[in-house]
Design an enzyme around this catalytic site. Sequence first.
Site, short mmCIF file in Angstrom:
data_model
loop_
_atom_site.label_atom_id
_atom_site.label_comp_id
_atom_site.label_asym_id
_atom_site.label_seq_id
_atom_site.Cartn_x
_atom_site.Cartn_y
_atom_site.Cartn_z
CG ASN A 114 30.76 37.84 31.32
OD1 ASN A 114 30.48 38.98 30.98
ND2 ASN A 114 30.31 37.31 32.43
N GLY A 187 31.25 45.14 34.29
CA GLY A 187 32.63 44.65 34.19
C GLY A 187 33.22 44.42 35.56
CB SER A 188 36.70 43.84 36.53
OG SER A 188 37.30 44.99 35.98
CD GLU A 209 24.02 45.37 37.08
OE1 GLU A 209 24.26 44.24 37.54
OE2 GLU A 209 22.98 45.99 37.34
CB CYS A 243 29.05 38.44 36.88
SG CYS A 243 27.37 38.51 36.24
CD GLU A 333 34.34 37.91 39.34
OE1 GLU A 333 34.95 38.99 39.23
OE2 GLU A 333 33.25 37.68 38.79
P1 NAD Z 1 36.60 44.61 32.45
O1 NAD Z 1 36.31 45.47 33.60
O2 NAD Z 1 38.01 44.23 32.19
O3 NAD Z 1 36.08 45.28 31.09
C1 NAD Z 1 34.78 45.80 30.96
C2 NAD Z 1 34.80 46.95 29.96
O4 NAD Z 1 35.65 47.97 30.43
C3 NAD Z 1 35.30 46.56 28.58
O5 NAD Z 1 34.47 47.14 27.61
C4 NAD Z 1 36.71 47.12 28.53
O6 NAD Z 1 37.08 47.54 27.24
C5 NAD Z 1 36.63 48.31 29.47
N1 NAD Z 1 37.89 48.53 30.18
C6 NAD Z 1 38.78 47.61 30.60
N2 NAD Z 1 39.81 48.19 31.25
C7 NAD Z 1 39.56 49.52 31.25
C8 NAD Z 1 40.25 50.65 31.77
N3 NAD Z 1 41.41 50.53 32.41
N4 NAD Z 1 39.68 51.88 31.59
C9 NAD Z 1 38.52 52.02 30.95
N5 NAD Z 1 37.83 50.96 30.42
C10 NAD Z 1 38.34 49.74 30.58
O7 NAD Z 1 35.67 43.34 32.63
P2 NAD Z 1 35.57 42.05 31.72
O8 NAD Z 1 36.86 41.30 31.86
O9 NAD Z 1 35.11 42.39 30.36
O10 NAD Z 1 34.39 41.25 32.44
C11 NAD Z 1 34.64 40.46 33.56
C12 NAD Z 1 34.16 41.12 34.84
O11 NAD Z 1 32.87 41.62 34.68
C13 NAD Z 1 34.07 40.15 36.00
O12 NAD Z 1 34.57 40.75 37.16
C14 NAD Z 1 32.56 39.90 36.15
O13 NAD Z 1 32.16 39.53 37.42
C15 NAD Z 1 32.01 41.22 35.72
N6 NAD Z 1 30.66 41.07 35.22
C16 NAD Z 1 29.63 41.56 35.94
C17 NAD Z 1 28.33 41.39 35.49
C18 NAD Z 1 27.15 41.90 36.24
O14 NAD Z 1 26.09 41.94 35.65
N7 NAD Z 1 27.29 42.31 37.48
C19 NAD Z 1 28.10 40.72 34.28
C20 NAD Z 1 29.19 40.25 33.58
C21 NAD Z 1 30.47 40.42 34.04
#
Ligand code: NAD
Length: 458
Positions: A114, A187-188, A209, A243, A333
């Site tokens: 994002n 990430g999530s 995060e 996020c 979310e």
């Molecule tokens: P995501 O968790 O799907 O992916 C994040 C990373 O993890 C990516 O690089 C992806 O390739 C990897 N990944 C995905 N699935 C995986 C798995 N099963 N095993 C290992 N690695 C895996 O998140 P996203 O869709 O890229 O981002 C959205 C989420 O991130 C939202 O929930 C948002 O709130 C959160 N976010 C948090 C912050 C923060 O600073 N707290 C900032 C931005 C986004």
Amino acid sequence: MNIPELLQLQRNFFNTEKTRDILYLKNSLKSLKKEIINREEDIYKALERDFKKSKFETYLSEIGIVLSELDLAIKNIHKWSKPKRVFPSILNFPSSDYIYSEPYGTVLIIGPWNYPFQLTLAPMIAAITAGNTAIIKPSELTPHTSNLVEDIITKVFQKEHVAIVQGGIPETTELLAQKWDYIFFTGSVPVGKIVAKAAAVHMTPVTLELGGKNPCIIDGTMNLKLTAKRLVWGKFVNAGQTCIAPDYLLVKSEFKNSLIKNLKTEIEKAYTINPETSPDYPRIINKKNLDRLTKMLDNDKIIHGGAYNNNDNFLAPTIMDEPTLDSEVMKDEIFGPILPILTYNTEEDIKNTINNYEKPLAFYVFSNNKKFVKKLMSQYSFGGGVINDTMIHFGNHRLPFGGVGDSGIGAYHGRLGFDTFTHQKAVVKKGNWLDIPMRYAPYKGKLKQLKSMFNWFD
Ligand code: NAD
């Protein structure tokens, strides 16, 4: 080169102690800054191609933040890296006491899509300023930006210092199977749990995060036009894919209609009556996420927007009126441009809604009622929050940025980023000019004296 070989290469490099050479690090940071400035137009293009992000938002939320983290690191690396002298304990007299900031070693940074430029590079800047090597795994969903990040990194750093591994789940899974000295994940929540489990196998410390359902409470005591303007900015920047965007509103019932009227006006002012043609309104990252979001739309509840276009992943800024807590939009979310408006009459109503969810990453309240605000700030647990605006706590590098509970572990930004990527090592240098005999056996007759020494303990 495969992943274990790359990791070994970085370990060997870390062991040469080159990453403890402040001048070398400072020059690397300066080269990175120069390269980012040189590639400014390419960065705009990459973000535009990935999800139609405007130049203004790209500078505000990607380039500007990375450059200011770089400037801060370049300015302070020397100071931050020095052992910090702390007041010694009377029990150890005579001694000089220090905290050494020791880099962990080889660090893995996993980024989301994002804010694909900032959320990979800002942690990386903190990691290398602290003296670590880093492997970055950017998101596979933003190929243009992730490739550009790779280009920039490859140009500035030797791969034994900083390297990129591109890929999705299989590559990340392989990375997570290795033994790291630190893992920084953005990430999530579900993937955060996968990361935490993988790290636990090797006792690797982590920063996670993550996200959550961020509430925003409006009691009507603050000007509703200004409230609406700030809300529209916070909710629809990056098309709501932030996020710390306010996830849902909790407005005092009697002010709901007036707030909605102001929100509609502000949405139209920002993105016109046809946001699909606005150059300032980004797209949803991909079809899968668009489908996820459109499933949340309920025609009976939509009071503004709701239009979408599968051909270019467009979803209009949308307001939904009083969806129930068990409806799709109120389950997880939202992470998109849909704004549910719920109402409350009593503080108990607020509590019942907020406590329905895990601890959020962000918390917002618009109110001029000092007592009410003070109560909310201490009553609820959240990562970070803002009174009378949204998201702006992110912009102060003196504030820790991170979650609590399900919304994350640890924090970073500015000096705190440096601290995140270092082990704080305690060192006491004992003086030899005096050796107080009290602690040595035999202890007979010394207890009273010992007790009085503890009274001096501060
Ligand atoms: P995501 O968790 O799907 O992916 C994040 C990373 O993890 C990516 O690089 C992806 O390739 C990897 N990944 C995905 N699935 C995986 C798995 N099963 N095993 C290992 N690695 C895996 O998140 P996203 O869709 O890229 O981002 C959205 C989420 O991130 C939202 O929930 C948002 O709130 C959160 N976010 C948090 C912050 C923060 O600073 N707290 C900032 C931005 C986004």
